[in-house]
Design a protein around this motif. Structure first.
Motif, PDB file in Angstrom:
ATOM      1  N   LEU A  52      98.293  69.607 -46.190  1.00 42.64           N
ATOM      2  CA  LEU A  52      98.491  69.918 -44.660  1.00 42.64           C
ATOM      3  C   LEU A  52      98.160  70.024 -44.161  1.00 42.64           C
ATOM      4  O   LEU A  52      98.260  68.536 -42.371  1.00 42.64           O
ATOM      5  CB  LEU A  52      98.928  71.009 -44.136  1.00 42.64           C
ATOM      6  CG  LEU A  52     100.000  71.827 -45.096  1.00 42.64           C
ATOM      7  CD1 LEU A  52     100.340  73.473 -45.114  1.00 42.64           C
ATOM      8  CD2 LEU A  52     101.696  71.210 -44.402  1.00 42.64           C
ATOM      9  N   GLN A  85      97.798  65.483 -40.660  1.00 41.13           N
ATOM     10  CA  GLN A  85      97.536  64.798 -39.631  1.00 41.13           C
ATOM     11  C   GLN A  85      96.877  63.672 -39.343  1.00 41.13           C
ATOM     12  O   GLN A  85      97.120  63.524 -38.719  1.00 41.13           O
ATOM     13  CB  GLN A  85      96.585  66.243 -39.431  1.00 41.13           C
ATOM     14  CG  GLN A  85      96.820  67.363 -39.303  1.00 41.13           C
ATOM     15  CD  GLN A  85      96.114  68.779 -38.603  1.00 41.13           C
ATOM     16  OE1 GLN A  85      94.688  68.413 -38.985  1.00 41.13           O
ATOM     17  NE2 GLN A  85      96.226  69.297 -37.662  1.00 41.13           N
ATOM     18  N   GLU A 129     101.518  60.463 -43.447  1.00 40.35           N
ATOM     19  CA  GLU A 129     102.529  61.136 -43.649  1.00 40.35           C
ATOM     20  C   GLU A 129     102.833  61.510 -44.930  1.00 40.35           C
ATOM     21  O   GLU A 129     102.602  60.825 -46.494  1.00 40.35           O
ATOM     22  CB  GLU A 129     103.990  60.405 -43.474  1.00 40.35           C
ATOM     23  CG  GLU A 129     104.930  60.480 -43.532  1.00 40.35           C
ATOM     24  CD  GLU A 129     105.999  58.875 -43.371  1.00 40.35           C
ATOM     25  OE1 GLU A 129     107.537  59.657 -43.355  1.00 40.35           O
ATOM     26  OE2 GLU A 129     106.204  58.043 -43.109  1.00 40.35           O
ATOM     27  N   GLU A 153     104.446  77.746 -46.444  1.00 36.98           N
ATOM     28  CA  GLU A 153     104.767  77.922 -44.970  1.00 36.98           C
ATOM     29  C   GLU A 153     103.327  79.608 -44.498  1.00 36.98           C
ATOM     30  O   GLU A 153     103.560  79.349 -43.243  1.00 36.98           O
ATOM     31  CB  GLU A 153     106.113  79.412 -44.659  1.00 36.98           C
ATOM     32  CG  GLU A 153     107.063  78.193 -44.818  1.00 36.98           C
ATOM     33  CD  GLU A 153     106.866  77.292 -43.708  1.00 36.98           C
ATOM     34  OE1 GLU A 153     106.669  77.641 -42.603  1.00 36.98           O
ATOM     35  OE2 GLU A 153     107.107  76.120 -44.070  1.00 36.98           O
ATOM     36  N   ARG A 161     100.657  77.320 -43.753  1.00 38.53           N
ATOM     37  CA  ARG A 161     100.792  76.309 -42.205  1.00 38.53           C
ATOM     38  C   ARG A 161     100.847  77.304 -41.351  1.00 38.53           C
ATOM     39  O   ARG A 161     100.354  76.726 -40.027  1.00 38.53           O
ATOM     40  CB  ARG A 161     101.640  75.796 -42.198  1.00 38.53           C
ATOM     41  CG  ARG A 161     102.487  74.983 -41.453  1.00 38.53           C
ATOM     42  CD  ARG A 161     103.889  74.222 -41.650  1.00 38.53           C
ATOM     43  NE  ARG A 161     104.851  75.808 -40.807  1.00 38.53           N
ATOM     44  CZ  ARG A 161     105.451  75.720 -40.052  1.00 38.53           C
ATOM     45  NH1 ARG A 161     104.564  75.015 -38.845  1.00 38.53           N
ATOM     46  NH2 ARG A 161     105.778  76.274 -40.359  1.00 38.53           N
ATOM     47  N   GLY A 189      98.392  76.523 -38.220  1.00 40.39           N
ATOM     48  CA  GLY A 189      99.067  76.308 -36.790  1.00 40.39           C
ATOM     49  C   GLY A 189      99.713  74.736 -36.754  1.00 40.39           C
ATOM     50  O   GLY A 189      99.053  73.843 -36.049  1.00 40.39           O
ATOM     51  N   THR A 190      99.551  74.185 -38.134  1.00 39.54           N
ATOM     52  CA  THR A 190      99.790  72.390 -38.428  1.00 39.54           C
ATOM     53  C   THR A 190     101.290  72.605 -38.342  1.00 39.54           C
ATOM     54  O   THR A 190     102.568  73.139 -38.539  1.00 39.54           O
ATOM     55  CB  THR A 190      99.598  71.977 -39.277  1.00 39.54           C
ATOM     56  OG1 THR A 190      99.699  73.076 -40.948  1.00 39.54           O
ATOM     57  CG2 THR A 190      97.863  72.063 -39.419  1.00 39.54           C
ATOM     58  N   ASP A 191     102.036  71.234 -38.003  1.00 38.70           N
ATOM     59  CA  ASP A 191     103.551  71.356 -38.271  1.00 38.70           C
ATOM     60  C   ASP A 191     103.423  71.117 -39.752  1.00 38.70           C
ATOM     61  O   ASP A 191     103.935  70.358 -40.629  1.00 38.70           O
ATOM     62  CB  ASP A 191     103.887  69.675 -37.739  1.00 38.70           C
ATOM     63  CG  ASP A 191     103.778  69.994 -36.301  1.00 38.70           C
ATOM     64  OD1 ASP A 191     103.972  70.762 -35.467  1.00 38.70           O
ATOM     65  OD2 ASP A 191     102.996  69.053 -35.833  1.00 38.70           O
ATOM     66  N   PRO A 192     105.343  71.367 -40.114  1.00 38.41           N
ATOM     67  CA  PRO A 192     106.213  71.178 -41.438  1.00 38.41           C
ATOM     68  C   PRO A 192     105.652  69.958 -41.676  1.00 38.41           C
ATOM     69  O   PRO A 192     105.944  69.040 -41.050  1.00 38.41           O
ATOM     70  CB  PRO A 192     107.368  71.765 -41.127  1.00 38.41           C
ATOM     71  CG  PRO A 192     107.301  71.633 -39.967  1.00 38.41           C
ATOM     72  CD  PRO A 192     106.741  71.924 -38.803  1.00 38.41           C
ATOM     73  N   VAL A 193     105.693  70.036 -42.745  1.00 38.29           N
ATOM     74  CA  VAL A 193     106.348  68.683 -44.473  1.00 38.29           C
ATOM     75  C   VAL A 193     107.104  68.922 -45.047  1.00 38.29           C
ATOM     76  O   VAL A 193     107.223  70.110 -45.503  1.00 38.29           O
ATOM     77  CB  VAL A 193     105.204  68.240 -44.921  1.00 38.29           C
ATOM     78  CG1 VAL A 193     103.518  67.926 -43.565  1.00 38.29           C
ATOM     79  CG2 VAL A 193     104.466  69.494 -45.795  1.00 38.29           C
ATOM     80  N   ASP A 218     114.054  69.985 -49.824  1.00 39.17           N
ATOM     81  CA  ASP A 218     114.771  68.760 -48.424  1.00 39.17           C
ATOM     82  C   ASP A 218     114.704  67.710 -49.114  1.00 39.17           C
ATOM     83  O   ASP A 218     115.046  66.410 -48.686  1.00 39.17           O
ATOM     84  CB  ASP A 218     113.094  68.680 -47.342  1.00 39.17           C
ATOM     85  CG  ASP A 218     112.546  69.491 -46.186  1.00 39.17           C
ATOM     86  OD1 ASP A 218     113.380  70.302 -45.286  1.00 39.17           O
ATOM     87  OD2 ASP A 218     111.816  70.417 -46.791  1.00 39.17           O
TER      88      ASP A 218
END
Length: 621
Positions: free
Chosen positions: A467, A471, A474, A496, A499, A503-507, A530
């Protein structure tokens, strides 16, 4: 961190040697024992791990002195440095990453090979040995022990040996179990070579069954002793076997860690006696551009410096090739190289079928070196990052910072998305920092996500590193060895949770379909994942009950079998709207590309050296 393994056991033996005391040890935690204090293999065999209790029973005139010696050794941690090693960045010289040897030539891994042999780590052929009387055979054995002991002593005196390892090997030579076993067999009528081979092979196999991966690796030391003793009995030289000029390497089998360190400048190719065509060692070597022929039993009879030839594509082997064959192999190599070079001219163009469907062609990657090679081949990213190969030899779990740095560097090398497969240790790709219990059938045991559920912090640290790397590059996550949707749910919950802490965006998180049960239940993953990636290496062996590392059943483990392709079709039908990739070795076969695309595959993750050629195969559809 590995408890009482070979070096601490050796220190115990040497420290007690001159005392008139009878000492036996047992593992008070597990109840295993008792082991005599003069047998290195027996003490190591107690498998006394870090935090377990070593119990000693002492008697005799020097009992008090023996107790004091053992107390002193314990206070000194038996001579072992147990302090956690400070993490070092790759820039500061960390050596976990394999060496870089430059660009891989076109069609390198598919090159037919012609050249002299070096037998690496194999026991020498003993067919010409002529046994004498048991008395004479005992004398031969004692002379061989003395010669090997002198040889090891000279290496130690030159200061080039790893501290403690060769000293432990010298003690193994005098080990009571080894000595009694060999002498007993010779007395019973065995020749010295048969007695040595039988006894040390059995001892090595017992080490293979130990739960601690570091202790299991010591079986290699016993096999090395076996080889040296046999060479001494045959009157041959004992010098280091690793070639210093280009040779065809002949091995018993090729593990992933060894394959990752092969030097293409000295290794023309590898032929193994055992193993199948899709073992992790073979795949790692091919990714480095080294031709491999696995499971070739007849290579066991070749001798050092003998000229041999093999073709990794047709799986042919010639023990005594002539010049006419050499010319034919050169013709094959020229044709394969020409095809590969034509493909490289368009390597960086998209792979689009004649009907207009775009197919992503990514690379299976195990190092920065391979990522760079894949980028030069025009890879659209990394379809599988095999993290267990990168950190296979680490004795402690790599920290978050080191993992993050590796992920970012690989992403930057590819300049594209990377799919990080979470830890996936197995019998032929163990992780030294992941102790596991011995299993009768490890291929069907604790692997992948199964093992991570027993080591959640190691799993969470890797997720955290992924995670954080996301940042800067990709990233996707791929969960291996999933059988039941509940296993994937657990993994997603851990992801989750980490994450939320960061406090990061989901992948994107995908499932690796390599178990038939998961393929048959693919529809149950529709709302959980996904993307999907089909690992045909394991899927083929589980579907057809044929060990992919066993050359004897190689034909039954074919990845393009109708049963495997049917499971792929069922997966696509159950998940029509999700991205579907194939990441097993089947994806690297240009002859099957059209079939995979016809089954609805959106992406192919292949060996780095095959990226450009698979792109060309897509364009021909």
């Amino acid at each position: 961190p590995h408890g009482i393994h070979v070096r601490p056991a050796a220190m115990i033996i040497t420290s007690l040697r001159d005392l008139d005391a009878e000492v036996t040890f047992s593992n008070a935690t597990t109840g295993k024992g008792a082991a005599p204090a003069d047998s290195l293999s027996s003490i190591a065999g107690l498998e006394i791990g870090c935090g377990q209790i070593l119990e000693a029973r002492i008697s005799g005139p020097d009992a008090d002195a023996a107790r004091d010696v053992l107390a002193g050794l314990a206070a000194q941690n038996y001579g072992e440095d147990i302090k956690p090693r400070a993490s070092r960045s790759l820039a500061n010289g960390r050596t976990a990453m394999p060496r870089v040897f430059g660009e891989i030539p076109a069609a390198a891994e598919r090159r037919a090979v012609f050249g002299p042999v070096s037998r690496i780590g194999l026991s020498p052929p003993v067919g010409e040995y002529r046994p004498l009387t048991p008395k004479d055979e005992l004398a031969r054995f004692n002379e061989a022990v003395a010669e090997v002991d002198t040889f090891l002593t000279e290496i130690i005196s030159e200061g080039e040996a790893v501290p403690g390892i060769l000293d432990a090997q010298r003690l193994m030579l005098a080990d009571r179990e080894l000595q009694h076993g060999v002498v007993g067999r010779i007395t019973a009528g065995f020749s010295a070579v048969d007695a040595v081979d039988d006894q040390l092979t059995g001892m090595a196999r017992s080490f293979d069954k130990f739960s601690d991966s570091y202790l299991r690796e010591r079986a290699q030391d016993l096999r090395s002793l076996r080889r040296m003793l046999l060479l001494a009995l045959l009157g041959r030289r004992l010098e280091q076997e690793t070639p210093d000029e280009p040779r065809v390497w002949v091995l018993e089998e090729l593990d992933a860690a060894t394959a990752m360190r092969l030097d293409p400048r000295l290794c023309l190719g590898v032929v193994t006696v055992a193993g199948g065509s899709s073992g992790h060692g073979m795949l790692a070597a091919q990714a480095r551009g080294i031709p491999v022929l696995a499971g070739c039993a007849q290579v066991a009879d070749v001798v050092d410096a003998q000229i041999v030839a093999f073709d990794p594509v047709t799986r042919e082997f010639w023990p005594n090739p002539d010049e006419k064959l050499r010319a034919e192999l050169e013709r094959r190599n020229a044709a394969r190289t020409a095809d590969a070079e034509r493909a490289r001219l368009r390597a960086h163009e998209p792979a689009i079928t004649r009907s207009g469907k775009a197919i992503k062609v990514e690379a299976n990657v195990s190092s920065i070196d391979e990522a760079q090679a894949a980028a030069r081949q025009g890879a659209d990213g990394c379809g599988v990052l095999r993290t267990e190969n990168i950190f296979a030899k680490d004795l402690t779990p790599p920290d978050v910072e080191i993992q993050t740095e590796v992920f970012v560097r690989i992403g930057q090398a590819l300049d594209g998305p990377i799919t990080i497969r979470t830890w996936d240790p197995a019998g032929d790709k163990p992780l030294a920092f992941m102790p596991n219990q011995p299993e009768d059938n490890p291929a069907l045991g604790e692997r992948g996500i199964r093992m991570m559920r027993r080591a959640p912090q190691i799993f969470r640290d890797q997720i955290k590193a992924a995670l954080l790397a996301a940042q800067q590059t990709e990233v996707q996550l791929l969960i291996p060895m999933v059988t039941d949707p509940a296993e994937f749910v657990w993994a997603k919950e851990q992801i989750e949770s980490v994450r939320a802490e960061l406090g990061t965006d989901p992948v994107p998180v995908g499932v690796m379909i390599e178990v038939p049960a998961a393929a048959l239940r693919a529809g149950e993953f529709a709302d959980l994942v996904d993307f999907v990636s089909i690992g045909t290496n394991d899927l083929s062996q589980y579907t057809q009950a044929a060990d992919r590392t066993n050359g004897a059943v190689r034909e039954l483990a074919r990845q393009d079998s109708p049963a495997v392709l049917e499971l792929l079709r069922l997966t696509r039908a159950a998940l029509p709207d999700l991205p579907l990739a194939v990441c097993g070795d089947l994806a690297s076969d240009p002859a099957v590309t059209a079939t995979l695309v016809g089954l609805g595959v959106d992406a192919l993750s292949v060996r780095p050296g095959m990226v450009a050629e698979i792109k060309e195969a897509v364009r021909a559809i």
